[in-house]
Scaffold this motif. Structure first.
Motif, PDB file in Angstrom:
ATOM      1  N   LEU A  88      38.604  54.718  45.393  1.00 55.77           N
ATOM      2  CA  LEU A  88      38.094  55.136  46.322  1.00 55.77           C
ATOM      3  C   LEU A  88      39.940  55.481  46.678  1.00 55.77           C
ATOM      4  CD1 LEU A  88      35.078  54.291  48.050  1.00 55.77           C
ATOM      5  CD2 LEU A  88      35.570  56.627  47.245  1.00 55.77           C
ATOM      6  N   VAL A  89      40.551  54.167  47.063  1.00 52.01           N
ATOM      7  CA  VAL A  89      42.333  53.770  47.667  1.00 52.01           C
ATOM      8  C   VAL A  89      42.136  54.831  47.236  1.00 52.01           C
ATOM      9  CG1 VAL A  89      43.701  52.518  47.497  1.00 52.01           C
ATOM     10  CG2 VAL A  89      40.751  51.007  48.676  1.00 52.01           C
ATOM     11  N   GLN A  90      42.535  54.716  45.942  1.00 49.13           N
ATOM     12  CA  GLN A  90      43.261  55.358  45.270  1.00 49.13           C
ATOM     13  C   GLN A  90      43.448  57.312  45.295  1.00 49.13           C
ATOM     14  OE1 GLN A  90      43.216  55.007  40.889  1.00 49.13           O
ATOM     15  NE2 GLN A  90      44.457  52.700  40.680  1.00 49.13           N
ATOM     16  N   ALA A  91      41.785  57.587  44.990  1.00 44.97           N
ATOM     17  CA  ALA A  91      42.168  59.108  45.679  1.00 44.97           C
ATOM     18  C   ALA A  91      42.573  58.905  47.520  1.00 44.97           C
ATOM     19  CB  ALA A  91      40.195  59.103  45.881  1.00 44.97           C
ATOM     20  N   MET A  92      42.659  58.827  48.545  1.00 49.85           N
ATOM     21  CA  MET A  92      43.332  58.794  49.597  1.00 49.85           C
ATOM     22  C   MET A  92      44.729  58.039  49.523  1.00 49.85           C
ATOM     23  SD  MET A  92      40.734  56.826  51.880  1.00 49.85           S
ATOM     24  CE  MET A  92      40.510  54.993  50.822  1.00 49.85           C
ATOM     25  N   GLY A  93      46.099  58.247  48.424  1.00 46.16           N
ATOM     26  CA  GLY A  93      46.695  58.217  48.172  1.00 46.16           C
ATOM     27  C   GLY A  93      47.241  56.433  48.320  1.00 46.16           C
ATOM     28  N   GLY A  94      46.736  55.747  48.198  1.00 43.84           N
ATOM     29  CA  GLY A  94      46.945  54.198  48.759  1.00 43.84           C
ATOM     30  C   GLY A  94      46.615  53.138  46.903  1.00 43.84           C
ATOM     31  N   THR A  95      46.767  52.378  47.675  1.00 39.82           N
ATOM     32  CA  THR A  95      46.334  51.248  46.279  1.00 39.82           C
ATOM     33  C   THR A  95      45.922  49.323  47.036  1.00 39.82           C
ATOM     34  OG1 THR A  95      49.640  50.425  47.003  1.00 39.82           O
ATOM     35  CG2 THR A  95      49.290  51.959  45.411  1.00 39.82           C
ATOM     36  N   LEU A  96      45.765  49.157  45.637  1.00 38.85           N
ATOM     37  CA  LEU A  96      44.541  48.223  45.782  1.00 38.85           C
ATOM     38  C   LEU A  96      44.907  46.903  45.190  1.00 38.85           C
ATOM     39  CD1 LEU A  96      42.555  46.964  47.051  1.00 38.85           C
ATOM     40  CD2 LEU A  96      40.944  47.717  45.056  1.00 38.85           C
ATOM     41  N   GLU A  97      45.645  46.427  45.589  1.00 36.75           N
ATOM     42  CA  GLU A  97      46.154  44.346  45.304  1.00 36.75           C
ATOM     43  C   GLU A  97      45.454  43.491  44.878  1.00 36.75           C
ATOM     44  OE1 GLU A  97      50.188  44.673  46.971  1.00 36.75           O
ATOM     45  OE2 GLU A  97      50.546  46.709  45.114  1.00 36.75           O
ATOM     46  N   VAL A  98      45.540  42.745  43.718  1.00 34.55           N
ATOM     47  CA  VAL A  98      44.805  41.648  43.964  1.00 34.55           C
ATOM     48  C   VAL A  98      45.245  40.204  43.755  1.00 34.55           C
ATOM     49  CG1 VAL A  98      43.703  41.600  42.053  1.00 34.55           C
ATOM     50  CG2 VAL A  98      42.258  40.351  43.664  1.00 34.55           C
ATOM     51  N   THR A  99      45.804  39.398  44.800  1.00 35.71           N
ATOM     52  CA  THR A  99      45.911  38.086  44.703  1.00 35.71           C
ATOM     53  C   THR A  99      44.671  37.069  44.221  1.00 35.71           C
ATOM     54  OG1 THR A  99      47.922  38.618  45.539  1.00 35.71           O
ATOM     55  CG2 THR A  99      48.172  36.210  44.888  1.00 35.71           C
ATOM     56  N   SER A 100      45.074  36.156  43.807  1.00 30.81           N
ATOM     57  CA  SER A 100      43.386  34.948  43.815  1.00 30.81           C
ATOM     58  C   SER A 100      43.833  33.659  43.057  1.00 30.81           C
ATOM     59  CB  SER A 100      42.137  35.692  42.488  1.00 30.81           C
ATOM     60  OG  SER A 100      41.038  34.505  42.710  1.00 30.81           O
ATOM     61  N   ARG A 101      42.788  32.857  43.506  1.00 28.37           N
ATOM     62  CA  ARG A 101      42.974  31.433  42.268  1.00 28.37           C
ATOM     63  C   ARG A 101      42.066  30.841  42.207  1.00 28.37           C
ATOM     64  NH1 ARG A 101      49.035  28.233  44.247  1.00 28.37           N
ATOM     65  NH2 ARG A 101      50.367  30.558  43.618  1.00 28.37           N
ATOM     66  N   GLU A 102      41.466  30.075  40.948  1.00 31.83           N
ATOM     67  CA  GLU A 102      40.162  29.653  41.300  1.00 31.83           C
ATOM     68  C   GLU A 102      40.111  27.926  42.144  1.00 31.83           C
ATOM     69  OE1 GLU A 102      38.259  28.686  37.107  1.00 31.83           O
ATOM     70  OE2 GLU A 102      40.351  29.175  36.668  1.00 31.83           O
ATOM     71  N   GLY A 103      39.618  27.666  42.897  1.00 31.25           N
ATOM     72  CA  GLY A 103      39.293  26.967  43.972  1.00 31.25           C
ATOM     73  C   GLY A 103      39.569  27.312  44.847  1.00 31.25           C
ATOM     74  N   GLN A 104      40.189  28.448  45.359  1.00 30.05           N
ATOM     75  CA  GLN A 104      41.908  28.236  46.402  1.00 30.05           C
ATOM     76  C   GLN A 104      41.388  29.858  47.065  1.00 30.05           C
ATOM     77  OE1 GLN A 104      45.571  28.330  45.803  1.00 30.05           O
ATOM     78  NE2 GLN A 104      44.708  26.678  44.834  1.00 30.05           N
ATOM     79  N   GLY A 105      40.423  30.795  46.502  1.00 31.33           N
ATOM     80  CA  GLY A 105      39.841  32.225  47.669  1.00 31.33           C
ATOM     81  C   GLY A 105      40.962  33.233  46.767  1.00 31.33           C
ATOM     82  N   THR A 106      40.759  34.899  47.614  1.00 34.02           N
ATOM     83  CA  THR A 106      41.107  35.514  46.679  1.00 34.02           C
ATOM     84  C   THR A 106      41.682  36.484  48.163  1.00 34.02           C
ATOM     85  OG1 THR A 106      39.710  35.478  45.007  1.00 34.02           O
ATOM     86  CG2 THR A 106      40.354  37.657  45.046  1.00 34.02           C
ATOM     87  N   ARG A 107      42.524  37.420  47.503  1.00 33.62           N
ATOM     88  CA  ARG A 107      43.267  38.016  48.556  1.00 33.62           C
ATOM     89  C   ARG A 107      43.477  39.532  48.749  1.00 33.62           C
ATOM     90  NH1 ARG A 107      49.342  38.659  51.060  1.00 33.62           N
ATOM     91  NH2 ARG A 107      49.643  39.048  49.087  1.00 33.62           N
ATOM     92  N   PHE A 108      42.478  40.743  48.755  1.00 30.42           N
ATOM     93  CA  PHE A 108      42.299  41.861  48.147  1.00 30.42           C
ATOM     94  C   PHE A 108      43.624  42.616  50.013  1.00 30.42           C
ATOM     95  CE2 PHE A 108      38.410  41.256  46.363  1.00 30.42           C
ATOM     96  CZ  PHE A 108      39.062  41.458  45.206  1.00 30.42           C
ATOM     97  N   ARG A 109      43.997  43.187  48.970  1.00 30.84           N
ATOM     98  CA  ARG A 109      45.467  44.160  49.874  1.00 30.84           C
ATOM     99  C   ARG A 109      45.414  45.317  49.656  1.00 30.84           C
ATOM    100  NH1 ARG A 109      51.319  42.994  52.289  1.00 30.84           N
ATOM    101  NH2 ARG A 109      49.983  41.769  53.633  1.00 30.84           N
ATOM    102  N   ILE A 110      44.765  45.844  50.870  1.00 31.17           N
ATOM    103  CA  ILE A 110      44.587  47.708  50.717  1.00 31.17           C
ATOM    104  C   ILE A 110      46.016  48.392  51.202  1.00 31.17           C
ATOM    105  CG2 ILE A 110      43.352  50.046  51.485  1.00 31.17           C
ATOM    106  CD1 ILE A 110      41.698  48.817  51.494  1.00 31.17           C
TER     107      ILE A 110
END
Length: 681
Positions: free
Chosen positions: A647-669
């Motif tokens: 869905l993000v790519q269809a809107m001309g954007g990107t979806l990136e992810v940064t994650s570490r076990e036990g510390q959490g996750t960040r999704f960036r649109i």
């Protein structure tokens, strides 16, 4: 001029004779070599006769015919060496030799004690026959030159020399026909031309002694056609000449009638399909070893199948029509129809030059063709000479239709793909072993095209079902999120039912869930891909605040909002953020908050969804996260991240992810920012 004629022809005689002696002493003695030596000596004797005797004497004229016959024999020997097209070309060469013999007979007839008008008529006829010989020989030389491989330079040089010899003859005879006073000058030019021909032949015999040559069927057919045209022109010219000599005051009328009648006859013959087909059958039957030129037929067959031509209305010709036409063209059938399986029976699918019919092929025919793969000839079925199984399998409407000639099964991988009913060709005949072999192979090839076309159709249907299934999987994931949301509401209602604020949030949540479920049902009802919508400015801050307000009763959510406008679709962006927030809630403990953050970065707007949950390994993020139906949660569907990125790519954007076990996750649109003008619009 007389001296020039004498010395030029004497020199030509000397060169041809010397070349013949050299070839006779060092030759291998095979047939083409012997024919070549004979032609050299015949040409030498002709040139010597012209040099020593008056060119108007009967001896040089007869010697010229002998020379032409000798060179034609050499050319025929080249063809007979490889036994290719010998019957057809033998007939052609015999015809040209007969013309040369007629020229010699006319030369003898000129010496007979006849009146002056008869002498003029015979002389004109002899001149016409000489020109016919030259034209016919040039046609044969042309085809021999084309058939000779480029590596055999000697053969090609010999063909060039013979072309120059007969070409000079044709030009000089044509000039003599219109201006007989030029005879001395023409004879001198002819002598010098023959000296040049002898020089080219000397080079040729040192280039190559390999006289092997092969001719194709089209070359032979074209040669026969050219000879027929030359004969037609020669006969008409001779008839008009005789009419002019003997018809007296009615000569002009007689000549006009001859030309008009001959032209009308020729046009009628050329425009009659039956006569053309009859001629083709007779030539193939009596002049060639095989009925078909398999190379040419196969090229035409594959071209018809592979090239989707257009009909008169501009629409592309369907494959079924091309299949029928390609198979029918092999036997010169003027039409046909295609039967395709329909359950256990065969039904008419496509017709080509055949009246429309709604008849059925029947189960018996489908079963017989599928088991035996035999081509059914319908005339023996009608007379009762066919096998009982064949007679029983052919439906009544086909056996009663005299136009139907044969049934060709189309089998692919042992399965019956269809059958072609061929119309009777213009020249009626029985099928022979060549027809059966060619039609059997062509049927299998045509069946592969039909099977491939049906496979493409099935693949397109499967792709549409795959699109539906993919959409259903996305919706199923959304339903799962709604169920989780409603479950949390129900669980908290047991403890906070008396809280007015909770009841307000619960009602808002239920209303939001109902709206979203209705939207999901609407998406599921779209059996085709949703049409693309133009990107619109979206107030990202307001959207994030709305999501936080809707989810705060389920889980602690914090927001860092700055004013920002991004190009996208509000509904789809809300759906993406809902997926990511739900994933964060499921991956986090009850007290760990989810953070939504907005950051305007020039021409881009970034939206972060941050959780402090269990996190993911780098390998899982790299290889598994965005693959459908792969999830790190035991009860997960593995659809949320996959759909979010699409869905993000269809809107001309990107979806990136940064994650570490036990510390959490960040999704960036990241989406393109909307300009002031776009926002105002």
């Amino acid at each position: 001029m007389a001296t020039l004629i004498l010395w030029s022809h004497a020199l030509a005689a000397l060169v041809f004779g010397g070349l013949g002696v050299a070839q006779l002493r060092g030759g291998a003695g095979h047939w083409p070599h012997g024919a070549f030596v004979t032609a050299l000596f015949a040409t030498s004797l002709w040139a010597l006769a012209v040099a020593g005797i008056d060119a108007g004497h009967v001896a040089p004229r007869i010697a010229e015919s002998v020379r032409n016959i000798a060179w034609l024999g050499f050319m025929l020997a080249l063809v007979r060496r490889d036994r290719t097209g010998n019957f057809a070309l033998g007939a052609v060469y015999l015809l040209v030799v007969a013309i040369a013999v007629m020229s010699a007979l006319m030369a003898i007839a000129e010496m007979a004690p006849i009146d002056r008008e008869a002498v003029v008529a015979v002389g004109t006829a002899r001149l016409v026959f000489r020109m016919m010989t030259a034209v016919s020989a040039l046609v044969l030389v042309h085809h021999l030159y084309q058939a000779a491989p480029a590596s055999r330079g000697g053969i090609r040089l010999v063909m060039l020399a013979l072309g120059a010899m007969w070409g000079a003859d044709l030009v000089l005879l044509t000039l003599y026909y219109f201006q007989a006073d030029w005879v001395s000058w023409l004879s001198a030019v002819r002598g010098m031309t023959m000296v040049g021909v002898a020089a080219v032949l000397m080079i040729a015999v040192h280039r190559s002694g390999d006289w092997t040559l092969a001719l194709s069927r089209p070359v032979t057919i074209r040669a026969l056609t050219a000879i027929g045209i030359v004969l037609y022109v020669g006969i008409v010219a001779l008839a008009t000449s005789l009419a002019g000599s003997y018809a007296g005051p009615y000569s002009r009328i007689a000549q006009t009638a001859i030309v008009f009648g001959a032209t009308a006859t020729l046009m009628t013959m050329l425009s009659t399909p039956w006569l053309r087909a009859w001629t083709k059958v007779k030539i193939a039957k009596h002049l060639f070893r095989h009925r078909y030129d398999y190379r040419a037929e196969w090229q035409r067959f594959t071209d018809t199948l592979g090239m989707s031509g257009t009909q008169f209305d501009g629409h592309p010709e369907p494959l079924g029509t091309r299949v029928v036409k390609a198979v029918a063209d092999l036997t010169d059938s003027p039409g046909g129809l295609l039967l395709v399986p329909d359950g256990a029976s065969l039904e008419v699918s496509t017709t080509w030059n055949w009246r429309d019919t709604t008849e059925s092929g029947g189960e018996a025919l489908a079963r017989y063709l599928g088991n035996g793969a035999r081509i059914i000839e319908l005339d023996p079925v009608r007379t009762g000479d066919a096998l009982h199984e064949e007679r029983a399998s052919v439906p009544t409407w086909l056996s009663d239709c005299h136009e139907a000639w044969a049934i060709v099964p189309l089998l692919h991988g042992g399965n019956l793909v269809g059958a072609i009913v061929l119309a009777r060709p213009p020249v009626d005949r029985a099928l022979d072993w060549e027809d059966f072999d060619l039609l059997r192979v062509a049927g299998r090839q045509a069946a592969s095209y039909l099977a491939e076309d049906r496979a493409h159709t099935a693949l397109a249907d499967a792709a549409r079902f795959d699109e539906f299934n993919r959409r259903f999987a996305f919706i199923l994931h959304d339903i799962k999120n709604l169920v989780s949301q409603l479950t949390l509401v129900a669980r908290n209602a047991e403890r906070h039912a008396d809280n007015p604020d909770f009841r307000v949030d619960m009602i808002a949540t239920l209303k939001d869930s109902s709206d979203r479920m209705n939207a999901l049902l609407a998406r599921l009802s779209q059996h085709n891909a949703a049409p693309s919508e133009p990107l619109q400015p979206v107030d990202v801050g307001a959207l994030v605040e709305r999501i936080v307000a809707a989810r705060k009763s389920q889980h602690p959510i914090a927001a860092r909002v700055v004013p920002a406008l991004a190009l996208g679709h509000a509904t789809r962006l809300e759906q993406v953020l809902g997926h990511l927030v739900q994933n964060g809630i499921e991956a986090s403990s009850v007290d760990d908050p989810i953070t939504l953050s907005i950051d305007a970065q020039g021409d881009r707007v970034a939206i972060d969804v941050i959780d402090q949950g269990c996190g993911m390994t780098p390998g899982f993020v790299r290889d598994q996260l965005f693959r459908p139906f792969v999830s790190s949660k035991p009860a997960g569907f593995g659809i949320g991240a996959f759909e979010a990125r699409q869905l993000v790519q269809a809107m001309g954007g990107t979806l990136e992810v940064t994650s570490r076990e036990g510390q959490g996750t960040r999704f960036r649109i990241t989406l393109p920012a909307a300009t002031v003008m776009e926002a105002a619009a």
